[in-house]
Design a protein around this motif. Sequence first.
Motif, PDB file in Angstrom:
ATOM      1  N   PRO A 140       0.812  -1.223   0.000  1.00 35.25           N
ATOM      2  CA  PRO A 140       0.000   0.000   0.000  1.00 35.25           C
ATOM      3  C   PRO A 140       0.844   1.271   0.000  1.00 35.25           C
ATOM      4  O   PRO A 140       0.347   2.338  -0.371  1.00 35.25           O
ATOM      5  CB  PRO A 140      -0.825  -0.124   1.286  1.00 35.25           C
ATOM      6  N   HIS A 141       2.123   1.166   0.383  1.00 34.86           N
ATOM      7  CA  HIS A 141       3.014   2.325   0.353  1.00 34.86           C
ATOM      8  C   HIS A 141       3.442   2.670  -1.071  1.00 34.86           C
ATOM      9  O   HIS A 141       3.961   3.758  -1.320  1.00 34.86           O
ATOM     10  CB  HIS A 141       4.256   2.048   1.210  1.00 34.86           C
ATOM     11  N   VAL A 142       3.210   1.740  -2.012  1.00 36.35           N
ATOM     12  CA  VAL A 142       3.525   1.983  -3.422  1.00 36.35           C
ATOM     13  C   VAL A 142       2.250   2.260  -4.218  1.00 36.35           C
ATOM     14  O   VAL A 142       2.187   3.199  -5.015  1.00 36.35           O
ATOM     15  CB  VAL A 142       4.272   0.783  -4.040  1.00 36.35           C
ATOM     16  N   PHE A 143       1.228   1.451  -3.963  1.00 36.84           N
ATOM     17  CA  PHE A 143      -0.006   1.540  -4.750  1.00 36.84           C
ATOM     18  C   PHE A 143      -1.146   2.215  -3.994  1.00 36.84           C
ATOM     19  O   PHE A 143      -2.259   2.301  -4.510  1.00 36.84           O
ATOM     20  CB  PHE A 143      -0.441   0.134  -5.192  1.00 36.84           C
ATOM     21  N   GLY A 144      -0.877   2.663  -2.767  1.00 34.42           N
ATOM     22  CA  GLY A 144      -1.899   3.331  -1.972  1.00 34.42           C
ATOM     23  C   GLY A 144      -1.345   4.585  -1.349  1.00 34.42           C
ATOM     24  O   GLY A 144      -0.391   5.185  -1.848  1.00 34.42           O
ATOM     25  N   ASP A 145      -1.914   4.977  -0.206  1.00 34.21           N
ATOM     26  CA  ASP A 145      -1.512   6.225   0.435  1.00 34.21           C
ATOM     27  C   ASP A 145      -0.804   6.008   1.763  1.00 34.21           C
ATOM     28  O   ASP A 145      -0.705   6.920   2.591  1.00 34.21           O
ATOM     29  CB  ASP A 145      -2.736   7.125   0.633  1.00 34.21           C
ATOM     30  N   VAL A 146      -0.294   4.789   1.995  1.00 37.82           N
ATOM     31  CA  VAL A 146       0.447   4.494   3.225  1.00 37.82           C
ATOM     32  C   VAL A 146       1.882   4.994   3.086  1.00 37.82           C
ATOM     33  O   VAL A 146       2.496   4.860   2.020  1.00 37.82           O
ATOM     34  CB  VAL A 146       0.433   2.980   3.504  1.00 37.82           C
ATOM     35  N   SER A 147       2.420   5.560   4.164  1.00 37.03           N
ATOM     36  CA  SER A 147       3.799   6.045   4.163  1.00 37.03           C
ATOM     37  C   SER A 147       4.676   5.149   5.027  1.00 37.03           C
ATOM     38  O   SER A 147       4.269   4.736   6.123  1.00 37.03           O
ATOM     39  CB  SER A 147       3.865   7.483   4.694  1.00 37.03           C
ATOM     40  N   VAL A 148       5.858   4.817   4.545  1.00 37.90           N
ATOM     41  CA  VAL A 148       6.818   4.023   5.310  1.00 37.90           C
ATOM     42  C   VAL A 148       8.184   4.676   5.186  1.00 37.90           C
ATOM     43  O   VAL A 148       8.473   5.385   4.221  1.00 37.90           O
ATOM     44  CB  VAL A 148       6.889   2.564   4.808  1.00 37.90           C
ATOM     45  N   GLU A 149       9.026   4.385   6.193  1.00 36.84           N
ATOM     46  CA  GLU A 149      10.372   4.959   6.206  1.00 36.84           C
ATOM     47  C   GLU A 149      11.462   3.902   6.098  1.00 36.84           C
ATOM     48  O   GLU A 149      12.612   4.241   5.860  1.00 36.84           O
ATOM     49  CB  GLU A 149      10.578   5.770   7.503  1.00 36.84           C
ATOM     50  N   SER A 150      11.095   2.628   6.268  1.00 37.10           N
ATOM     51  CA  SER A 150      12.139   1.602   6.279  1.00 37.10           C
ATOM     52  C   SER A 150      11.586   0.271   5.788  1.00 37.10           C
ATOM     53  O   SER A 150      10.367   0.067   5.713  1.00 37.10           O
ATOM     54  CB  SER A 150      12.688   1.421   7.695  1.00 37.10           C
ATOM     55  N   ALA A 151      12.514  -0.641   5.475  1.00 40.42           N
ATOM     56  CA  ALA A 151      12.134  -1.985   5.056  1.00 40.42           C
ATOM     57  C   ALA A 151      11.427  -2.724   6.184  1.00 40.42           C
ATOM     58  O   ALA A 151      10.542  -3.552   5.935  1.00 40.42           O
ATOM     59  CB  ALA A 151      13.369  -2.763   4.598  1.00 40.42           C
TER      60      ALA A 151
END
Length: 230
Positions: A86-97
């Motif tokens: 979802p961090h690529v195809f949605g609106d979720v944000s992530v900072e790390s693997a």
Amino acid sequence: MLDLVAVMDRLRTECPWDRKQTHASLVPYLIEEAYEVQHAVEQGTGLREELGDVLLQVAFHSRVADDFDIDDVADVIVGKLVRRHPHVFGDVSVESADEVNTNWEAIKATERAGKDLFDGVPMGQPALSLVAQLIRRAEAAGAPEGLAHAVGQGVARELFDLVRRGAGGGARPGGRAAGRRAGLQGARGGLGIALTAASPSSRPAHAGGASMAYRLVGLDRLVWQTALRL
């Protein structure tokens, strides 16, 4: 890819050997090819060819199937990748693997909601990796470590304890590190589990090393089944 599908269509129609294969008869070849990919990665050579052999197995199974084809297989994995990123195809944000992995596991848990804790765990996999997956599922569900005592004593308990000790030392059964796998194999040998390959003369000419791979997995499965009875 279209050429591969066309070749498989022709083989399935015109080749007696390919025509008689089933999902079950092809399993040993898929297992062998997966191990050969692992070997190619560790050796640093031959990976393209080995990945092609794995792709052949995917295409073969897709051609054997009556209720789906290779396009359906691709659709399923595309859908899964989109849902779990979802961090690529949605609106979720992530900072790390690590955050990506946490989200992935959370999405998996949502998808499994309402199912048995061990639903989808392949019971035919080698004994050590099976135990490791059962333990990971239990830990992810919040099961206390002491619950392992419910396994009882004997071989089954030894397998669970072995995997727990290996995990504590950074080893993961079925992982990609050759050194870790070698350590687990040595520990397994200490339990007296002997793996012997079928003699070359007993294999069909077309089977190559598949019968050996199938027998190795079969012996590990037998060990696990025996453990469950103890």
